[in-house]
Design an enzyme around this catalytic site. Structure first.
Site, PDB file in Angstrom:
ATOM      1  CE  LYS A  19      -5.395   8.747 -11.821  1.00 23.33           C
ATOM      2  NZ  LYS A  19      -4.521   7.859 -11.004  1.00 23.33           N
ATOM      3  CB  SER A  40       2.852  14.674  -3.992  1.00 19.56           C
ATOM      4  OG  SER A  40       2.809  14.516  -5.395  1.00 19.56           O
ATOM      5  CB  CYS A  77      -2.297  14.913   3.904  1.00 20.04           C
ATOM      6  SG  CYS A  77      -4.009  14.990   4.381  1.00 20.04           S
TER       7      CYS A  77
HETATM    8  P1  NAD Z   1       0.733  11.569  -5.939  1.00 17.46           P
HETATM    9  O1  NAD Z   1       0.804  13.029  -6.140  1.00 17.46           O
HETATM   10  O2  NAD Z   1       1.889  10.741  -6.349  1.00 17.46           O
HETATM   11  O3  NAD Z   1      -0.534  10.956  -6.718  1.00 17.46           O
HETATM   12  C1  NAD Z   1      -1.811  11.543  -6.603  1.00 17.46           C
HETATM   13  C2  NAD Z   1      -2.586  11.275  -7.885  1.00 17.46           C
HETATM   14  O4  NAD Z   1      -1.906  11.892  -8.981  1.00 17.46           O
HETATM   15  C3  NAD Z   1      -2.723   9.795  -8.230  1.00 17.46           C
HETATM   16  O5  NAD Z   1      -4.020   9.557  -8.712  1.00 17.46           O
HETATM   17  C4  NAD Z   1      -1.686   9.591  -9.300  1.00 17.46           C
HETATM   18  O6  NAD Z   1      -2.027   8.579 -10.231  1.00 17.46           O
HETATM   19  C5  NAD Z   1      -1.600  10.938  -9.992  1.00 17.46           C
HETATM   20  N1  NAD Z   1      -0.265  11.235 -10.513  1.00 17.46           N
HETATM   21  C6  NAD Z   1       0.920  10.776 -10.025  1.00 17.46           C
HETATM   22  N2  NAD Z   1       1.941  11.262 -10.756  1.00 17.46           N
HETATM   23  C7  NAD Z   1       1.398  12.043 -11.710  1.00 17.46           C
HETATM   24  C8  NAD Z   1       1.946  12.830 -12.777  1.00 17.46           C
HETATM   25  N3  NAD Z   1       3.262  12.898 -12.979  1.00 17.46           N
HETATM   26  N4  NAD Z   1       1.100  13.519 -13.558  1.00 17.46           N
HETATM   27  C9  NAD Z   1      -0.229  13.462 -13.354  1.00 17.46           C
HETATM   28  N5  NAD Z   1      -0.799  12.727 -12.363  1.00 17.46           N
HETATM   29  C10 NAD Z   1      -0.006  12.029 -11.552  1.00 17.46           C
HETATM   30  O7  NAD Z   1       0.383  11.330  -4.387  1.00 17.46           O
HETATM   31  P2  NAD Z   1       0.338   9.962  -3.595  1.00 17.46           P
HETATM   32  O8  NAD Z   1       1.720   9.470  -3.397  1.00 17.46           O
HETATM   33  O9  NAD Z   1      -0.668   9.063  -4.173  1.00 17.46           O
HETATM   34  O10 NAD Z   1      -0.251  10.474  -2.194  1.00 17.46           O
HETATM   35  C11 NAD Z   1       0.531  11.001  -1.166  1.00 17.46           C
HETATM   36  C12 NAD Z   1       0.591  12.522  -1.226  1.00 17.46           C
HETATM   37  O11 NAD Z   1      -0.721  13.043  -1.159  1.00 17.46           O
HETATM   38  C13 NAD Z   1       1.337  13.127  -0.055  1.00 17.46           C
HETATM   39  O12 NAD Z   1       2.120  14.187  -0.538  1.00 17.46           O
HETATM   40  C14 NAD Z   1       0.238  13.643   0.850  1.00 17.46           C
HETATM   41  O13 NAD Z   1       0.612  14.711   1.700  1.00 17.46           O
HETATM   42  C15 NAD Z   1      -0.760  14.078  -0.154  1.00 17.46           C
HETATM   43  N6  NAD Z   1      -2.089  14.162   0.411  1.00 17.46           N
HETATM   44  C16 NAD Z   1      -2.586  15.402   0.657  1.00 17.46           C
HETATM   45  C17 NAD Z   1      -3.813  15.534   1.228  1.00 17.46           C
HETATM   46  C18 NAD Z   1      -4.375  16.887   1.503  1.00 17.46           C
HETATM   47  O14 NAD Z   1      -5.541  16.959   1.831  1.00 17.46           O
HETATM   48  N7  NAD Z   1      -3.629  17.963   1.389  1.00 17.46           N
HETATM   49  C19 NAD Z   1      -4.570  14.397   1.550  1.00 17.46           C
HETATM   50  C20 NAD Z   1      -4.045  13.145   1.271  1.00 17.46           C
HETATM   51  C21 NAD Z   1      -2.796  13.039   0.698  1.00 17.46           C
END
Ligand code: NAD
Length: 505
Positions: free
Chosen positions: A174, A227, A282
């Protein structure tokens, strides 16, 4: 995928059925370029069903045969790397070279996955008792799901599915609904490489699709990257539903610049690590802790000069160093943090607000921002901004700098710039962070190691890709075997068996 409409990939076919849709924009122009389907529970269940039905045959496929498909997949990724990078740039905004770099890091995981026969050969011990041998096998889990963020639309999915697949699992991905097209391309290449239908599936969608995956009994494990609040949610709901979960969250990565550091190299490294990919990594460095005012003054002055030379514009122009932020909404959020930093009393040395690119006035461009004299009680210090905003904090000594990092809620990556081996060793030995660099600003582990942070940057026990992923995507079975030889009678034993207890042979 059909031109401007992005659907799903289920059981080897591209489908476009969905009740709801969302818009995908080009961040450099603000134009809506595609629409993406948002899967309902029924669509997710269909993908999981396809994966569950494909599992028995895939599980029974020899690891060497799975590896052959991965070898072919690797060649196809190399063949189409420009096309994949262009898709990433058109939806994420990052510059093309950076987009190619993320595909290349994904390919490294595919290469590691090509070692499936070696990775899955198990552990064997002969003669653990009289005429008894014992070994451990690594069995696939079944259907596993991957839920990925917008910032690495190709690399992060490739952190997951190559390893899950070579371990014998089937997969439902997804991707982020903000930039879904790269995943669809990755799916079509898997099919071209000869992966059987149903082994790999993509459902596009939002929270509804995620909740459907978390609620589906056939999904055995979930890998999540995104996140921290959503990572925590995935971990809590997923484990409550009996699933194995690894959920990688957000970050606030600090670099320490020691007084003896090679300042010019440190500043160059900080520029790339803070502003590369518009700070949407990240592992981006978002805090530079300078030890001593002299070093802080020098670092800030040099950063200011380098920022003035940095070219910002559309990612499709390879002369640009930094592109736009992913969406208008995210742009407003990051700009709001810059406003907040000013209100909180930090010194805004370089103000990227109001920056525009001629001809791209509706693009999500924010110039690089640099704050000095940031302190640990400020929200711009504590919260993840995920944009081109670097905060300089001044510390008196290494211990004070390290305490700031240790006290922070995140523990993804960090780096120390120094010429002193003793300082570096003290840092790597003691800092409470999962991935640590010494004069390496983005210490993203290569594919033969595993990726993961500490504290609120990871929920679960096992890291992404590398050796940990073999453990995450398999369950161990240990077999202990004895074949009595002719003429020997087994005694009845009521004591608990032990290899070291005196035995009659
Ligand atoms: P996000 O958490 O908003 O989304 C990630 C995924 O979760 C997406 O597929 C999204 O559709 C889904 N999602 C969003 N809201 C949701 C909800 N309420 N309930 C269930 N699923 C939901 O993250 P983003 O904005 O796409 O990416 C950026 C974030 O990812 C930053 O915080 C970054 O630090 C983090 N990140 C972490 C790593 C790591 O390895 N630790 C790597 C890349 C990105």
């Amino acid at each position: 995928m059909n031109g401007t409409s992005v659907g799903h990939f289920i059981n080897g076919a591209f489908l476009d059925a969905s009740e709801r849709r969302a818009s995908v924009t080009n961040p450099a122009t603000g134009e809506i370029t595609r629409s993406v389907a948002l899967a309902s529970e029924a669509v997710v269940d269909a993908a999981v069903k396809a994966a569950a039905e494909a599992f028995p045959a895939w599980r029974a496929t020899a690891p060497a045969k799975r590896a052959r498909i991965m070898f072919r997949y690797r060649e196809l990724l190399e063949r189409d790397i420009d096309e994949i990078a262009a898709l990433i740039t058109s939806e994420h905004g990052k510059v093309l070279d950076d987009a190619k770099g993320e595909v290349a890091r994904g390919i490294e995981v595919v290469e590691y996955a090509c070692g499936a026969p070696e990775l899955l050969k198990g552990e064997h011990a002969k003669d653990v008792g009289p005429r008894i041998d014992s070994w451990s096998e690594f069995h696939p889990l079944g259907v596993v799901a991957g839920i990925t963020p917008f910032n690495f639309p190709a690399m992060v999915p490739m952190w997951m599915f190559p390893m899950a697949l070579i371990c014998g699992n089937t997969f439902v991905l997804k991707p982020s609904e903000k930039d879904p097209s790269a995943s669809m391309k990755l799916a079509s290449l898997l099919k071209e490489a000869g992966l059987p239908d149903g082994v790999f599936n993509v459902v596009n969608g939002d929270k509804a699709a995620v909740d459907a995956l978390l609620g589906n009994h056939d999904v055995q494990a979930v890998s999540f990257v995104g996140s921290t609040p959503i990572a925590r949610y995935i971990y809590e709901v997923g484990t409550k539903n009996g699933k194995r979960i690894q959920a990688l969250g957000g970050a606030k990565n600090h670099a320490i610049i020691m007084p003896d550091a090679d300042i010019d190299n440190a500043v160059n490294a900080l520029m790339g690590a803070a502003y590369g990919s518009c700070g949407e990594r990240c592992m981006a460095i978002s805090v530079a802790i300078c030890v001593g005012d002299d070093i802080a003054d020098a670092v800030v002055a040099k950063l200011k000069a380098k920022i003035a030379e940095m070219k910002v514009g559309p990612g499709s122009d390879i002369t640009n160093a930094m592109g736009p932020l992913v969406t208008r909404e995210h742009f407003e959020k990051v700009r709001g943090y810059v406003d907040l930093g000013v209100e909180e009393g930090a010194d805004l040395v370089v103000d990227g607000r109001g920056f525009t690119v001629p001809g791209h006035e509706s693009g999500n461009f924010l110039g690089a921002c640099l704050f000095d004299n940031v302190s640990k009680n400020m929200r711009i210090y504590n919260e993840e901004i995920f944009g081109p905003v670097l905060c300089v904090v001044r510390a008196n000594n290494q211990q004070e700098a390290m305490s700031l990092i240790d006290d922070h809620e995140f523990g993804n990556g960090t780096c120390i710039f120094t010429r002193d081996g003793e300082s570096a060793r003290f840092f790597t030995d003691n800092i409470k962070v999962g991935m640590v660099g010494v004069n390496v600003p983005l210490p993203v582990p290569v594919a033969i190691h595993s990726f993961g942070g500490w504290k609120q940057s990871l929920f679960g026990d096992l890291y992404a890709y590398g050796p940990d992923s073999v453990r995450f995507y398999t369950r161990r079975k240990t077999i202990t075997q004895r074949w009595p030889t002719g003429g020997v009678r087994e005694n009845i034993e009521f004591a608990f068996p032990s290899a070291t207890r005196k035995e009659s042979h």
